[in-house]
Scaffold this active site. Structure first.
Site, PDB file in Angstrom:
ATOM      1  N   CYS A 239      10.386 -55.673  26.371  1.00  0.00           N
ATOM      2  CA  CYS A 239      10.546 -57.051  26.816  1.00  0.00           C
ATOM      3  C   CYS A 239      11.550 -57.720  25.890  1.00  0.00           C
ATOM      4  O   CYS A 239      12.661 -57.248  25.727  1.00  0.00           O
ATOM      5  CB  CYS A 239       9.207 -57.789  26.898  1.00  0.00           C
ATOM      6  N   ARG A 244       5.011 -58.830  25.792  1.00  0.00           N
ATOM      7  CA  ARG A 244       4.827 -58.666  27.237  1.00  0.00           C
ATOM      8  C   ARG A 244       4.834 -57.182  27.603  1.00  0.00           C
ATOM      9  O   ARG A 244       4.118 -56.757  28.523  1.00  0.00           O
ATOM     10  CB  ARG A 244       5.930 -59.407  28.011  1.00  0.00           C
TER      11      ARG A 244
END
Length: 288
Positions: A239, A244
């Site tokens: 990410c 994430r």
């Protein structure tokens, strides 16, 4: 749960399980939020709060938490080697998954995520507290981390274009397309916008339902396989700073049971700032 069960049976617990174990001395609930003030407003009774900015990162080396610091955090949280850790948080368990991945690197045996996280718990009107528990330190000493679940830039650079390597970019489409470098309000950024050549765009939030719980195993498998991310490949998720992509790593490795999935936590902050490496940046489509 449907008969399409997740690969790792106990990677997730539901709210009924959580309510039944609120006072279980062998279970420690840990809240990790993007919004570091949320925990003080309310949390699951007995839960401890971890601050991702100061406690899950090494402020000096730009790295995950070091062994000594992480051991001290677990000890102060009343966690020993046999404690069941149940992580949850805001933003669909985004940072809870980051903590989960780090605990796996350090070999903690029993780590789980509360399905639905903070949102589901609040939406269901379940028990909350503002009391911050204090625990006698356990003296837990973690072993040195095993980085087999972690990818580094040198695992990627020589293999750009390798059909056996499946890169998953879990950022927003705007980040993937190079329209923006970082989500609004986020400070850590890169020199350039775009994505790693050949990476598939599968935003992390597509793995959860409206209520914050994870989609079914069947729906998750369809989501990834449609973009060529299949279990036979060497899969690396990334990410911007690695949180994430921990969430997508959790989905692929724990819920779908892909055997070779790593999280590249250097992510775009590192890749997008390196000299002389290839990037892809689709031309922005003019609004019309």
């Amino acid at each position: 749960m449907s008969h399409h069960t997740y690969a790792t049976e106990d990677a997730l617990v539901d709210s009924d399980w959580a309510l039944a174990h609120l006072t279980d001395p062998n279970v420690r609930f840990v809240e990790v939020d993007v919004d570091t003030a949320a925990y003080e407003q309310s949390h699951i009774p007995g839960a401890v709060g971890w601050n991702w900015t100061s406690q899950l990162a090494d402020g000096i080396r730009r790295d995950i938490a070091g062994r000594a610091d992480f051991s001290a955090l677990l000890s102060a949280s009343g966690i020993g080697p046999d404690t069941t850790i149940v992580l949850y948080g805001d933003n669909n368990n985004w940072f809870a998954a980051w903590a989960y991945w780090q605990l796996k690197l350090y070999g903690h045996r029993d780590v789980r995520i509360l399905n639905g996280g903070r949102k589901y718990w609040l939406d269901q009107g379940l028990a909350l507290s503002v009391d911050e528990p204090s625990h006698a330190p356990t003296g837990y000493q973690l072993p040195e981390p095993d980085f087999s679940l972690r990818a580094f830039r040198d695992d990627i650079l020589p293999r750009i274009g390798d059909p056996e390597l499946a890169l998953v970019d879990v950022r927003s489409p705007a980040e993937y397309n190079g329209e923006i470098i970082a989500p609004p309000g986020m400070s850590e950024t890169a020199q350039r916008a775009g994505h790693i050549p050949g990476a598939a765009s599968i935003p992390w939030a597509q793995t959860v339902k409206e209520d914050g719980t994870f989609k079914s195993a069947e729906d998750l498998a369809t989501l990834y396989e449609a973009k060529g991310i299949t279990p036979d490949k060497d899969v690396i998720a990334y990410c911007r700073i690695g949180e994430r992509s921990s969430h997508s790593w959790f989905v692929l490795h724990e819920l779908l049971g892909y055997s070779r999935v790593r999280n590249y936590d250097g992510s775009w902050t590192e890749y997008g700032s390196m000299i002389g490496v290839p990037i892809e940046k689709p031309a922005p489509v003019p609004a019309g």
